[in-house]
Design an enzyme around this catalytic site. Structure first.
Site, PDB file in Angstrom:
ATOM      1  N   GLY A   1       0.095   1.833   5.322  1.00  0.00           N
ATOM      2  CA  GLY A   1       0.470   1.343   3.997  1.00  0.00           C
ATOM      3  C   GLY A   1       1.883   0.790   4.013  1.00  0.00           C
ATOM      4  N   SER A   2       2.538   0.879   2.867  1.00  0.00           N
ATOM      5  CA  SER A   2       3.862   0.260   2.730  1.00  0.00           C
ATOM      6  C   SER A   2       4.942   1.126   3.382  1.00  0.00           C
ATOM      7  CB  SER A   2       4.177   0.094   1.242  1.00  0.00           C
ATOM      8  OG  SER A   2       4.207   1.367   0.626  1.00  0.00           O
TER       9      SER A   2
ATOM     10  N   LYS B   1      -8.021   9.839   2.531  1.00  0.00           N
ATOM     11  CA  LYS B   1      -7.816   9.387   1.150  1.00  0.00           C
ATOM     12  C   LYS B   1      -7.803   7.869   1.112  1.00  0.00           C
ATOM     13  CE  LYS B   1      -4.600   8.211  -1.702  1.00  0.00           C
ATOM     14  NZ  LYS B   1      -5.341   7.314  -2.605  1.00  0.00           N
TER      15      LYS B   1
ATOM     16  N   GLU C   1       8.314  -8.411   2.467  1.00  0.00           N
ATOM     17  CA  GLU C   1       6.861  -8.606   2.556  1.00  0.00           C
ATOM     18  C   GLU C   1       6.312  -8.943   1.168  1.00  0.00           C
ATOM     19  OE1 GLU C   1       4.449  -5.110   3.427  1.00  0.00           O
ATOM     20  OE2 GLU C   1       3.223  -6.321   4.773  1.00  0.00           O
TER      21      GLU C   1
ATOM     22  N   CYS D   1      -1.245  -7.217   6.965  1.00  0.00           N
ATOM     23  CA  CYS D   1       0.072  -6.700   7.366  1.00  0.00           C
ATOM     24  C   CYS D   1       0.696  -7.496   8.510  1.00  0.00           C
ATOM     25  CB  CYS D   1      -0.055  -5.242   7.765  1.00  0.00           C
ATOM     26  SG  CYS D   1      -1.405  -4.952   8.909  1.00  0.00           S
TER      27      CYS D   1
ATOM     28  N   GLU E   1       7.696   1.953   2.089  1.00  0.00           N
ATOM     29  CA  GLU E   1       8.272   2.853   1.080  1.00  0.00           C
ATOM     30  C   GLU E   1       7.487   4.173   1.035  1.00  0.00           C
ATOM     31  OE1 GLU E   1       7.327  -0.382   0.473  1.00  0.00           O
ATOM     32  OE2 GLU E   1       9.384  -1.146   0.679  1.00  0.00           O
TER      33      GLU E   1
ATOM     34  N   GLY F   1       5.343   5.123   3.332  1.00  0.00           N
ATOM     35  CA  GLY F   1       5.365   5.662   4.699  1.00  0.00           C
ATOM     36  C   GLY F   1       6.531   6.611   4.908  1.00  0.00           C
TER      37      GLY F   1
ATOM     38  N   GLU G   1       1.592   3.228  10.241  1.00  0.00           N
ATOM     39  CA  GLU G   1       1.285   1.804  10.480  1.00  0.00           C
ATOM     40  C   GLU G   1       1.671   1.110   9.182  1.00  0.00           C
ATOM     41  OE1 GLU G   1      -0.380   1.016  13.432  1.00  0.00           O
ATOM     42  OE2 GLU G   1      -1.430   2.865  13.991  1.00  0.00           O
TER      43      GLU G   1
HETATM   44  P1  NAD Z   1       0.807   1.764  -0.386  1.00  0.00           P
HETATM   45  O1  NAD Z   1       1.825   2.310   0.535  1.00  0.00           O
HETATM   46  O2  NAD Z   1       1.176   1.536  -1.795  1.00  0.00           O
HETATM   47  O3  NAD Z   1      -0.483   2.731  -0.423  1.00  0.00           O
HETATM   48  C1  NAD Z   1      -1.115   3.133   0.746  1.00  0.00           C
HETATM   49  C2  NAD Z   1      -1.823   4.452   0.498  1.00  0.00           C
HETATM   50  O4  NAD Z   1      -0.836   5.441   0.197  1.00  0.00           O
HETATM   51  C3  NAD Z   1      -2.792   4.437  -0.686  1.00  0.00           C
HETATM   52  O5  NAD Z   1      -3.927   5.202  -0.377  1.00  0.00           O
HETATM   53  C4  NAD Z   1      -1.979   5.118  -1.780  1.00  0.00           C
HETATM   54  O6  NAD Z   1      -2.778   5.752  -2.759  1.00  0.00           O
HETATM   55  C5  NAD Z   1      -1.203   6.145  -0.983  1.00  0.00           C
HETATM   56  N1  NAD Z   1       0.004   6.637  -1.654  1.00  0.00           N
HETATM   57  C6  NAD Z   1       0.743   6.049  -2.631  1.00  0.00           C
HETATM   58  N2  NAD Z   1       1.771   6.850  -2.986  1.00  0.00           N
HETATM   59  C7  NAD Z   1       1.695   7.956  -2.214  1.00  0.00           C
HETATM   60  C8  NAD Z   1       2.489   9.125  -2.091  1.00  0.00           C
HETATM   61  N3  NAD Z   1       3.571   9.334  -2.857  1.00  0.00           N
HETATM   62  N4  NAD Z   1       2.149  10.032  -1.157  1.00  0.00           N
HETATM   63  C9  NAD Z   1       1.078   9.845  -0.362  1.00  0.00           C
HETATM   64  N5  NAD Z   1       0.271   8.752  -0.449  1.00  0.00           N
HETATM   65  C10 NAD Z   1       0.579   7.818  -1.354  1.00  0.00           C
HETATM   66  O7  NAD Z   1       0.270   0.448   0.318  1.00  0.00           O
HETATM   67  P2  NAD Z   1      -0.792  -0.603  -0.227  1.00  0.00           P
HETATM   68  O8  NAD Z   1      -0.145  -1.417  -1.290  1.00  0.00           O
HETATM   69  O9  NAD Z   1      -2.064   0.107  -0.527  1.00  0.00           O
HETATM   70  O10 NAD Z   1      -1.055  -1.486   1.081  1.00  0.00           O
HETATM   71  C11 NAD Z   1      -0.256  -2.548   1.467  1.00  0.00           C
HETATM   72  C12 NAD Z   1       0.707  -2.150   2.562  1.00  0.00           C
HETATM   73  O11 NAD Z   1      -0.001  -1.637   3.695  1.00  0.00           O
HETATM   74  C13 NAD Z   1       1.473  -3.345   3.084  1.00  0.00           C
HETATM   75  O12 NAD Z   1       2.825  -2.997   3.276  1.00  0.00           O
HETATM   76  C14 NAD Z   1       0.806  -3.638   4.421  1.00  0.00           C
HETATM   77  O13 NAD Z   1       1.599  -4.366   5.308  1.00  0.00           O
HETATM   78  C15 NAD Z   1       0.482  -2.257   4.895  1.00  0.00           C
HETATM   79  N6  NAD Z   1      -0.564  -2.255   5.950  1.00  0.00           N
HETATM   80  C16 NAD Z   1      -0.217  -1.988   7.260  1.00  0.00           C
HETATM   81  C17 NAD Z   1      -1.184  -2.026   8.273  1.00  0.00           C
HETATM   82  C18 NAD Z   1      -0.828  -1.765   9.730  1.00  0.00           C
HETATM   83  O14 NAD Z   1      -1.740  -1.580  10.543  1.00  0.00           O
HETATM   84  N7  NAD Z   1       0.434  -1.755  10.115  1.00  0.00           N
HETATM   85  C19 NAD Z   1      -2.498  -2.322   7.944  1.00  0.00           C
HETATM   86  C20 NAD Z   1      -2.814  -2.600   6.625  1.00  0.00           C
HETATM   87  C21 NAD Z   1      -1.833  -2.554   5.626  1.00  0.00           C
END
Ligand code: NAD
Length: 499
Positions: free
Chosen positions: A247-248, A193, A402, A303, A250, A252, A269
């Site tokens: 992703g974030s 996704k 962040e 990130c 929260e 995660g 991650e």
């Molecule tokens: P996000 O957590 O808002 O979204 C990430 C993904 O999760 C998106 O595809 C989103 O649609 C999905 N999502 C949102 N709500 C969900 C739910 N309730 N259940 C399942 N999936 C859901 O993050 P973002 O704003 O897209 O990205 C930024 C974050 O990603 C930052 O915190 C950044 O540090 C982190 N990040 C980490 C790495 C790493 O390798 N550690 C790499 C890139 C980004």
């Protein structure tokens, strides 16, 4: 060739792709729409203008994609294909992407606001990742005999089955490659996704895979949709044998909770609040330049970025002056314009987040030594922000949370031990760097960081073969682009016969 709303030339194939009235999801080798007809819009962050309408899959639609991945796995066309043949297919995918590198880079740049040459780097990273895992998969022993007294024993490694991926918007194509590369090379089937802000490059990839007949149906499924709906449906499907979330923290946590209930192994991650520890024996202009480049790369939406710049007291003032001068001269512009060094942030929501932290940090007493704020780019109504520099107490909200924009927080330190303890005083633990001409000190400090990665005289260094992962609020069970990652996607079974 055609033009974007901002007047730039796009490849004819990209224009044709963008002229589709609806971008559909790719499930079981078919283009599908949400069962209820739901859609969402994707905009160009450099203009704020709509560039695509995308189908917004619902739970049942996502479940159908997971069923397709499960059936494709069981059919065995991919999972039981000889490793050398599967690796050859991975190489064909990499080659085909390379032949279309500029098209993929244009689309990625347009979709997430990434400066064009940075987008090219991401596409190349995807290609290199597929080649890396295609080659690595051929070197593994899938059956290891173990010498044990009075027993015949061995470990056999198989692919797991269907694997789920949820990825963010900051590196849409590259992060997909980091996930899909090892999973596919090991023989698994995948459901991915993309983030709702940036689904286009993955859909373009699926058109290419379909046109060239590169993968059997159901091996790669792209489920477009909103996080709370399609993302939650991916996270909650218990047919998956592995789940990967980037992703974030929260979201995660939510994904990890539901995977925990379903006993689906999950790796997360997550975010970061990296430190750069700058000692007084550095070349000040060179170090300032590298850190400014790091924080303005993809508008600070990285990130593992260095967002806390800890500088030894003797050089603090001159280092700060040098950084301010360099940050002021960064050329902010439309992401596809030549000469642009920093493009927009991905969305208006993200711009509001960055501007909000400038207010919150100031309200808590930090000083903006470089103001930042919204940036005007002539003729483009996009989500541009200027780089900003805070100075003050590290207890400040802007030093602890962040921000995910071109904003760094400065603080002085005196001794090595104080510097290390300030760097480690965070809930996150992704990437920290140490800057000094004393390499023995660099090695000592890098090893003392409580983070997944410690870099010396550089930041954001990700090399194939070296594990990259986070600790604490930066993630768990993660790790990419190393032999460990491929092993994660192989299920070991121990076979034992008493003699
Ligand atoms: P996000 O957590 O808002 O979204 C990430 C993904 O999760 C998106 O595809 C989103 O649609 C999905 N999502 C949102 N709500 C969900 C739910 N309730 N259940 C399942 N999936 C859901 O993050 P973002 O704003 O897209 O990205 C930024 C974050 O990603 C930052 O915190 C950044 O540090 C982190 N990040 C980490 C790495 C790493 O390798 N550690 C790499 C890139 C980004």
């Amino acid at each position: 060739m055609s033009t974007t709303s901002a007047g730039l030339k796009l490849d004819a194939d990209v224009t044709a792709f963008l002229s589709e009235s609806l971008q559909k999801a790719f499930v079981n080798g078919q283009w599908v729409e949400a069962s209820g007809g739901q859609t969402f819009d994707v905009v160009d962050p450099g203009t704020g203008g709509k560039i695509a309408t995308v189908t917004s899959l619902q739970k049942d639609d996502v479940d159908a994609a997971v069923n397709a991945a499960d059936a494709a796995f069981k059919a065995g066309t991919w999972s039981r294909m000889p490793v050398s043949e599967r690796s050859a297919v991975m190489h064909r995918i990499a080659d085909a992407v390379e032949q279309r590198l500029s098209q993929f880079a244009q689309l990625e740049s347009l979709d997430c606001g990434k400066v064009y040459n940075q987008a090219e780097g991401d596409i190349q990273g995807f290609i290199d990742t597929f080649r890396y895992f295609a080659d690595l998969a051929q070197t593994l022993d899938y059956r290891n005999v173990i010498a044990v007294k009075n027993h015949e024993a061995w470990v056999k490694r198989h692919a797991w089955g269907p694997c789920g991926f949820i990825i963010p918007w900051n590196f849409p194509f590259l992060l997909a490659g980091w996930g899909l590369g090892p999973a596919l090379a090991a023989g698994n089937t995948c459901v991915l996704k993309p983030a709702e802000d940036t689904p286009l490059s993955m859909l373009y990839l699926c058109h290419m895979i379909q046109d060239l007949d590169l993968l059997p149906p159901g091996v790669l499924n792209i489920v477009t949709g909103i996080g709370e709906t399609a993302g939650a449906a991916v996270a909650g499907n218990s047919l998956f044998r592995r789940m990967s979330f980037t992703g974030s923290p929260e979201v995660g946590r939510l994904v990890a909770e539901v995977c925990g209930r379903n006993l689906v192994p999950v790796k997360c991650e997550l975010g970061g609040k990296g430190a750069a520890l700058v000692f007084d024996d550095v070349d000040i202009p060179e170090t300032a330049q590298k850190l400014v480049e790091a924080i303005t790369f993809h508008s600070g939406q990285v990130c593992c970025d260095a967002t806390r710049w800890l500088v030894q007291k003797d050089i603090y003032d001159s280092f700060v002056d040098e950084c301010i001068t360099r940050m002021k001269s960064v050329n902010i512009g439309y992401q596809l314009d030549e000469g642009t060094q920093m493009g927009p942030v991905v969305s208006n929501k993200q711009r509001e987040r960055v501007l909000g932290y400038l207010e919150k940090g100031t309200a808590e007493g930090a000083e903006l030594v470089l103001d930042g704020g919204a940036a005007d780019v002539a003729g483009r109504d996009g989500y541009f922000v200027k780089p900003a520099l805070f100075a003050g107490a590290l207890s400040n909200v802007a030093a602890r949370e962040e921000i995910f924009g071109p904003v760094a927080f400065l603080a002085p330190f005196e001794s090595e031990s104080e510097g290390v303890s300030l760097a480690n005083d965070t809930e996150y633990g992704l990437g920290n760097s140490v800057w000094s001409s004393d390499l023995a000190r660099c090695a000592r400090v890098a090893e003392a960081f409580e983070s997944g990665n410690g870099w010396i005289n550089a930041h954001n260094v990700i090399v194939h073969g070296v594990p990259y992962a986070g600790v604490g609020k930066s993630g768990m069970g993660g790790g990419v682009v190393s032999p460990d990652t491929l092993n994660d996607y192989l299920r070991p079974i121990s076979v034992v016969r008493p003699l």
